[in-house]
Write an enzyme that holds these catalytic residues in place. Structure first.
Site, PDB file in Angstrom:
ATOM      1  N   LEU A  58       0.854  -1.185   0.000  1.00 25.28           N
ATOM      2  CA  LEU A  58       0.000   0.000   0.000  1.00 25.28           C
ATOM      3  C   LEU A  58       0.889   1.234   0.000  1.00 25.28           C
ATOM      4  O   LEU A  58       1.660   1.434   0.930  1.00 25.28           O
ATOM      5  CB  LEU A  58      -0.808  -0.050   1.311  1.00 25.28           C
ATOM      6  CG  LEU A  58      -2.155   0.627   1.423  1.00 25.28           C
ATOM      7  CD1 LEU A  58      -3.118   0.128   0.353  1.00 25.28           C
ATOM      8  CD2 LEU A  58      -2.736   0.362   2.812  1.00 25.28           C
ATOM      9  N   HIS A  59       0.815   2.043  -1.027  1.00 23.79           N
ATOM     10  CA  HIS A  59       1.594   3.288  -0.985  1.00 23.79           C
ATOM     11  C   HIS A  59       1.014   4.404  -1.839  1.00 23.79           C
ATOM     12  O   HIS A  59       1.508   5.518  -1.820  1.00 23.79           O
ATOM     13  CB  HIS A  59       3.040   3.027  -1.434  1.00 23.79           C
ATOM     14  CG  HIS A  59       3.167   2.811  -2.908  1.00 23.79           C
ATOM     15  ND1 HIS A  59       2.863   1.623  -3.511  1.00 23.79           N
ATOM     16  CD2 HIS A  59       3.538   3.643  -3.909  1.00 23.79           C
ATOM     17  CE1 HIS A  59       3.059   1.723  -4.804  1.00 23.79           C
ATOM     18  NE2 HIS A  59       3.458   2.937  -5.075  1.00 23.79           N
ATOM     19  N   ARG A  60      -0.047   4.120  -2.627  1.00 24.48           N
ATOM     20  CA  ARG A  60      -0.545   5.149  -3.546  1.00 24.48           C
ATOM     21  C   ARG A  60      -1.156   6.314  -2.790  1.00 24.48           C
ATOM     22  O   ARG A  60      -1.908   6.114  -1.828  1.00 24.48           O
ATOM     23  CB  ARG A  60      -1.638   4.557  -4.423  1.00 24.48           C
ATOM     24  CG  ARG A  60      -1.115   4.242  -5.681  1.00 24.48           C
ATOM     25  CD  ARG A  60      -1.635   3.987  -6.910  1.00 24.48           C
ATOM     26  NE  ARG A  60      -0.633   3.062  -7.447  1.00 24.48           N
ATOM     27  CZ  ARG A  60       0.494   3.430  -7.989  1.00 24.48           C
ATOM     28  NH1 ARG A  60       0.787   4.695  -8.158  1.00 24.48           N
ATOM     29  NH2 ARG A  60       1.346   2.531  -8.389  1.00 24.48           N
ATOM     30  N   ARG A  77       6.449   6.031   2.789  1.00 27.20           N
ATOM     31  CA  ARG A  77       5.420   7.080   2.828  1.00 27.20           C
ATOM     32  C   ARG A  77       4.181   6.586   3.585  1.00 27.20           C
ATOM     33  O   ARG A  77       3.509   7.360   4.260  1.00 27.20           O
ATOM     34  CB  ARG A  77       5.049   7.601   1.433  1.00 27.20           C
ATOM     35  CG  ARG A  77       4.285   6.640   0.570  1.00 27.20           C
ATOM     36  CD  ARG A  77       3.868   7.265  -0.759  1.00 27.20           C
ATOM     37  NE  ARG A  77       2.789   8.211  -0.594  1.00 27.20           N
ATOM     38  CZ  ARG A  77       2.783   9.443  -1.078  1.00 27.20           C
ATOM     39  NH1 ARG A  77       3.806   9.879  -1.758  1.00 27.20           N
ATOM     40  NH2 ARG A  77       1.758  10.214  -0.889  1.00 27.20           N
ATOM     41  N   ASP A  93      -1.879  -1.877  -4.195  1.00 20.70           N
ATOM     42  CA  ASP A  93      -2.223  -0.765  -5.079  1.00 20.70           C
ATOM     43  C   ASP A  93      -1.053  -0.454  -6.022  1.00 20.70           C
ATOM     44  O   ASP A  93      -1.020   0.581  -6.676  1.00 20.70           O
ATOM     45  CB  ASP A  93      -2.653   0.472  -4.274  1.00 20.70           C
ATOM     46  CG  ASP A  93      -1.570   0.978  -3.324  1.00 20.70           C
ATOM     47  OD1 ASP A  93      -0.432   0.470  -3.365  1.00 20.70           O
ATOM     48  OD2 ASP A  93      -1.870   1.897  -2.534  1.00 20.70           O
TER      49      ASP A  93
END
Ligand code: UD1
Length: 367
Positions: A202-204, A237, A278
């Protein structure tokens, strides 16, 4: 004389540039490698060079992080003098990160031909920074290599001459096949064998930059985790946002890992019952591995993973995620098949095409 200056900058670039560099060397095409430094942590960058046997970059711009404007501008400013000094016949960029667009733009403005590997993918969602990078990079590229046939229709719709487009397959899948037998067993990465588990990435920005969206996603992940242990290698992030939004408690019970290396990730994905992601690339890697993938996005620029592969779009909607999860638990999820030209030879096709296309080579393009 350097014929092709190859560019890589961020984690998803490294597995694409590795087979290209190898194939160019094999074809006797003189290439140099430039690293922009968009990703700079050892876990996000150096480990990939080591694991994938990528040659040490000839040039390193060390741009680091920043807003999109700052990062893109910094790459452009630092790339121009290198381009001027190297004077390559062409610049080769891969994928859709900020470094891809920045270097393509500098090259095009200096009259150096641009080659784009992984051209023509479109999510038709301009809210994604990568979509803007894709559209603009393709517009200023002279030679465009595609991974799936749908990309050609996207490019033609945008006025790009099909004569400049070649369907070669997926260089990232070249890397996957090349390294599959060196993949680190999941038990090694996790410290213990798990009979069944899911992997989540998950990073978007659309998923992790808003507390409500990120919180709701982590809640569903928590539910899943009670049925099937969830392994989560955390992108920097995402980690930073979880802390900033006060959501750390929602990670309780998940198998958290720092960003893992390529061979670890390959092993984790290969043995997983399910991948939730993602990422763009992971949608393709799970299709190649035959592992069901639930993509936590509303759209994908890689539709072949839906039509032929193991991928299902579930967005960030908890009900859709739950339903797709139940389907995997009861039926095992989509079986899928390997798309055309995802055969481990994409980079070789690129090298052959370049042999004919580069100035001074047999069959030189006259345009
Ligand atoms: C970039 C790409 C994205 C790709 C992703 C894979 C763009 C627009 N986005 O997003 O397409 O899927 O890489 O990871 O190019 N950071 C570190 N260490 C690093 C790199 C980043 O701590 O080595 C942190 C920094 O706080 C930085 C943040 O991560 O501000 C985001 O990094 P950045 O390169 O801007 O974008 P990604 O989200 O990684």
């Amino acid at each position: 004389m350097t014929q092709v200056l190859c560019v890589a900058g961020a984690r998803p670039n490294f597995m694409k540039i590795a087979p290209v560099m190898a194939a160019l060397a094999e074809a006797g095409i003189a290439a140099q490698l430039l690293h922009t430094g968009q990703h700079y942590d050892a876990a996000m960058s150096d480990s990939f060079f080591a694991d994938l046997g990528i040659p040490r970059p000839d040039h390193h711009l060390e741009v680091g992080s920043g807003s999109h404007a700052v990062q893109t501008a910094e790459v452009m400013k630092r790339f121009e003098p290198v381009l001027e000094a190297v004077q390559p016949q062409a610049v080769l960029v891969v994928g859709d990160v900020n470094s891809t667009l920045a270097c393509a733009l500098v090259a095009a403005k200096r009259g150096v031909r641009v080659i784009h590997v992984e051209a023509g993918l479109r999510s038709y969602d301009r809210g994604m920074p990568e979509e803007i990078n894709r559209v603009l990079t393709d517009q200023i590229s002279d030679l465009l290599f595609t991974t799936e046939k749908s990309a050609l229709a996207n490019l033609v719709r945008e006025g790009i001459d099909p004569a400049r487009v070649a369907f070669v397959g997926n260089v990232m899948i070249d890397t996957l096949y090349r390294h599959l037998d060196r993949a680190v067993p999941a038990s090694g990465t996790l410290g213990a064998a798990l009979p069944a588990y899911a992997v989540l990435t998950l990073h978007r920005p659309s998923n992790v930059d808003h507390p409500d969206t990120l919180g709701a996603l982590l809640d569903v992940v928590g539910e899943i985790n009670r049925r099937l242990p969830v392994v989560l290698p955390l992108h920097p992030r995402t980690r930073a946002n979880i802390e900033k939004f006060g959501l750390t408690a929602k990670l309780d019970g998940l198998r958290l890992l720092p960003p893992v290396g390529y061979l670890e990730m390959l092993g984790l994905m290969r043995e997983a019952k399910l991948v939730l992601t993602d990422s763009g690339g992971i949608q393709e890697e799970t299709t190649a591995l035959g592992v069901p993938c639930l993509t936590l996005r509303e759209n994908t620029e890689r539709p072949i993973t839906l039509t032929e592969g193991t991928n299902t779009l579930v967005g960030a909607n908890p009900a859709a995620i739950r339903a797709a999860f139940e389907d995997v638990m009861t039926s095992g999820g989509k079986a899928g098949r390997i798309p055309e030209n995802w055969d481990g030879r994409a980079a070789t096709r690129i090298a052959h095409a370049l042999h004919a296309w580069l100035p001074g080579q047999k069959g030189r393009r006259t345009a």
